[in-house]
Design a protein around this motif. Structure first.
Motif, short mmCIF file in Angstrom:
data_model
loop_
_atom_site.label_atom_id
_atom_site.label_comp_id
_atom_site.label_asym_id
_atom_site.label_seq_id
_atom_site.Cartn_x
_atom_site.Cartn_y
_atom_site.Cartn_z
N ASP A 4 -28.61 21.10 5.66
CA ASP A 4 -29.10 21.96 6.71
C ASP A 4 -29.15 23.43 6.30
OD1 ASP A 4 -29.45 19.86 8.35
OD2 ASP A 4 -27.65 20.15 9.56
N ASP A 5 -28.53 23.77 5.18
CA ASP A 5 -28.51 25.17 4.75
C ASP A 5 -29.77 25.56 3.99
OD1 ASP A 5 -26.03 25.39 5.85
OD2 ASP A 5 -24.96 25.05 3.97
N ALA A 6 -30.58 24.59 3.59
CA ALA A 6 -31.72 24.88 2.73
C ALA A 6 -33.05 24.64 3.43
CB ALA A 6 -31.64 24.02 1.47
N ARG A 7 -34.02 25.47 3.11
CA ARG A 7 -35.37 25.30 3.66
C ARG A 7 -36.17 24.34 2.80
NH1 ARG A 7 -38.88 28.10 6.97
NH2 ARG A 7 -41.08 27.93 6.45
N LEU A 8 -36.00 24.44 1.47
CA LEU A 8 -36.72 23.57 0.54
C LEU A 8 -35.75 23.09 -0.51
CD1 LEU A 8 -39.54 22.48 -0.36
CD2 LEU A 8 -39.67 24.47 -1.86
N LEU A 9 -35.72 21.79 -0.74
CA LEU A 9 -34.82 21.18 -1.71
C LEU A 9 -35.62 20.30 -2.65
CD1 LEU A 9 -32.11 20.06 0.85
CD2 LEU A 9 -31.75 21.78 -0.91
N THR A 10 -35.37 20.43 -3.93
CA THR A 10 -36.03 19.56 -4.89
C THR A 10 -35.10 18.39 -5.20
OG1 THR A 10 -35.13 20.70 -6.82
CG2 THR A 10 -37.19 21.55 -5.89
N ARG A 11 -35.68 17.32 -5.70
CA ARG A 11 -34.88 16.15 -6.09
C ARG A 11 -33.87 16.55 -7.15
NH1 ARG A 11 -35.35 12.63 -10.35
NH2 ARG A 11 -34.38 10.55 -10.04
N ARG A 12 -34.28 17.41 -8.07
CA ARG A 12 -33.38 17.85 -9.14
C ARG A 12 -32.16 18.55 -8.55
NH1 ARG A 12 -36.12 21.34 -13.72
NH2 ARG A 12 -37.23 19.35 -13.89
N GLU A 13 -32.37 19.41 -7.54
CA GLU A 13 -31.24 20.11 -6.92
C GLU A 13 -30.32 19.14 -6.20
OE1 GLU A 13 -33.18 24.46 -5.85
OE2 GLU A 13 -33.61 22.74 -4.58
N LEU A 14 -30.92 18.17 -5.50
CA LEU A 14 -30.10 17.20 -4.77
C LEU A 14 -29.26 16.37 -5.74
CD1 LEU A 14 -32.74 16.06 -2.12
CD2 LEU A 14 -30.63 17.33 -1.66
N LEU A 15 -29.86 15.93 -6.83
CA LEU A 15 -29.11 15.15 -7.82
C LEU A 15 -27.99 15.98 -8.44
CD1 LEU A 15 -32.02 13.26 -9.65
CD2 LEU A 15 -30.47 12.36 -7.90
N ALA A 16 -28.29 17.28 -8.69
CA ALA A 16 -27.28 18.14 -9.30
C ALA A 16 -26.09 18.36 -8.38
CB ALA A 16 -27.91 19.48 -9.67
N GLY A 39 -40.91 14.71 -4.68
CA GLY A 39 -39.83 15.41 -5.36
C GLY A 39 -39.36 16.67 -4.67
N ALA A 40 -39.85 16.94 -3.43
CA ALA A 40 -39.44 18.14 -2.71
C ALA A 40 -39.26 17.79 -1.24
CB ALA A 40 -40.46 19.26 -2.87
N TYR A 41 -38.17 18.28 -0.65
CA TYR A 41 -37.81 17.90 0.72
C TYR A 41 -37.40 19.14 1.51
CZ TYR A 41 -37.23 13.59 -1.96
OH TYR A 41 -37.42 12.54 -2.80
N SER A 42 -37.35 18.97 2.84
CA SER A 42 -36.83 20.01 3.72
C SER A 42 -36.02 19.34 4.81
CB SER A 42 -37.97 20.84 4.32
OG SER A 42 -38.63 20.10 5.33
N ARG A 43 -35.23 20.11 5.52
CA ARG A 43 -34.51 19.57 6.66
C ARG A 43 -35.46 19.46 7.86
NH1 ARG A 43 -33.46 23.66 10.15
NH2 ARG A 43 -33.47 25.80 9.34
N PRO A 44 -35.19 18.61 8.82
CA PRO A 44 -36.05 18.47 10.00
C PRO A 44 -36.15 19.79 10.75
CG PRO A 44 -34.48 16.66 9.88
CD PRO A 44 -34.06 17.65 8.82
N GLY A 45 -37.36 20.12 11.16
CA GLY A 45 -37.58 21.34 11.93
C GLY A 45 -37.71 22.59 11.11
N ALA A 61 -43.02 24.25 -3.33
CA ALA A 61 -42.62 22.93 -3.82
C ALA A 61 -43.45 22.53 -5.04
CB ALA A 61 -42.78 21.90 -2.71
N ALA A 62 -44.72 22.93 -5.06
CA ALA A 62 -45.61 22.53 -6.15
C ALA A 62 -45.39 23.33 -7.42
CB ALA A 62 -47.07 22.66 -5.71
#
Length: 304
Positions: A4-16, A39-45, A61-62
């Motif tokens: 919830d703290d992030a606006r844009l998250l990459t798969r690499r960041e999540l795995l790390a 490979g790029a995600y955001s929180r709902p809303g 993201a791109a």
């Protein structure tokens, strides 16, 4: 790491940060993560409903998925420069690489191959982006006349670019596809259109054969008092025109007042201007297409 703290998250960041692919999939199923692009995600809303705002997130993201020498360009660059984009769904992130060949087009990405001078690259929000003059020329080479005018008018209204800078960018682009069309659109662009609706109105007037108006026409009384400023004016025909978009009243509501107060003040302003023996015509979004009935109202109101 809290999602919830992030606006844009990459798969690499999540795995790390200790997530694995199965947990990412699970969070997507539960609605705790939204896919922005592969490979790029955001929180709902977190993503705005405004197309330009959502596209800006998609651009970020791109960028990490394209060659490091790629520069955000065309309509994507216009979005990052804060300009309004009308008439395009913004399905693809657009970037340019300084190469003779190697352009790439997919469902959500368009990488152009074209010359790029060092002076045509700036940094916006930490990303490499084509400069505003280069961006406006690229946009006008690619999209339709009306769309190009909307973007260029906005840049001129904000005084973010000069006519001289546009002329230089056009000269630099000479020989590239679409430059003649870009030259026509940018020559038509003017300072004085403060909204998409006003820019589209100018294009509609041109097609209808309406004389070119004075933009942001100031109306003065015979006693030398400024009565108001009209979106469009035809001084020689004793007529002024107003485009009524909802955002016009929304942005004019000062603290401590209501929209009703603004509408009442707007009526008093128009009455004072009409009192100088001026005809007035108003129109809105629904009157732009077709514009013929509004053009007829203008012709009937003109007072030679």
């Amino acid at each position: 790491m809290h999602i919830d703290d992030a606006r844009l998250l990459t798969r690499r960041e999540l795995l790390a940060h200790g997530f694995d692919d199965s947990e990412i999939r699970g969070r997507r199923r539960r609605g705790e993560l939204c896919l922005v692009r592969r490979g790029a995600y955001s929180r709902p809303g977190a993503l705005s409903d405004r197309p330009e705002a959502r596209h800006a997130v998609e651009v970020r993201a791109a960028v990490g998925q394209v060659s490091p020498d790629a520069v955000v360009s065309h309509l994507s660059a216009a979005v990052l420069h804060g300009l309004p984009v009308w008439g395009d769904p913004l399905r693809r992130v657009q970037m340019t690489r300084a190469r003779r060949s190697g352009a790439r087009l997919t469902g959500n990405l368009h990488v152009h191959a074209a010359p790029l001078e060092p002076g045509e690259i700036v940094t916006v929000g930490g990303l490499a982006v084509t400069s505003l003059p280069r961006t406006l020329v690229d946009v006008a080479r690619q999209v339709g006349f009306e769309q190009a005018v909307v973007v260029a008018d906005a840049a001129l209204w904000r005084r973010s670019v000069t006519r001289e800078e546009l002329d230089l960018a056009l000269a630099t682009a000479r020989g590239r596809p679409g430059v003649p069309a870009a030259r026509r659109a940018l020559a038509f662009a003017r300072w004085g259109s403060e909204s998409v609706g006003e820019s589209r109105s100018r294009v509609a007037m041109m097609h209808a054969g309406i004389p070119e108006p004075v933009l942001q026409w100031e109306v003065w009384s015979t006693a030398g008092v400024l009565l108001g400023r009209a979106d469009f004016g035809w001084p020689g025909l004793r007529t002024f025109g107003e485009f009524d978009g909802r955002e016009k009243y929304g942005r004019l509501v000062p603290s401590g007042t209501t929209a009703r107060d603004v509408v009442y003040a707007e009526k008093r302003r128009e009455d004072a201007m009409r009192g100088e023996d001026l005809g007035a015509v108003r129109w809105g979004w629904s009157d732009l297409d077709p514009f013929a009935p509004t053009a007829a109202r203008l012709r009937r109101t003109f007072r030679p």
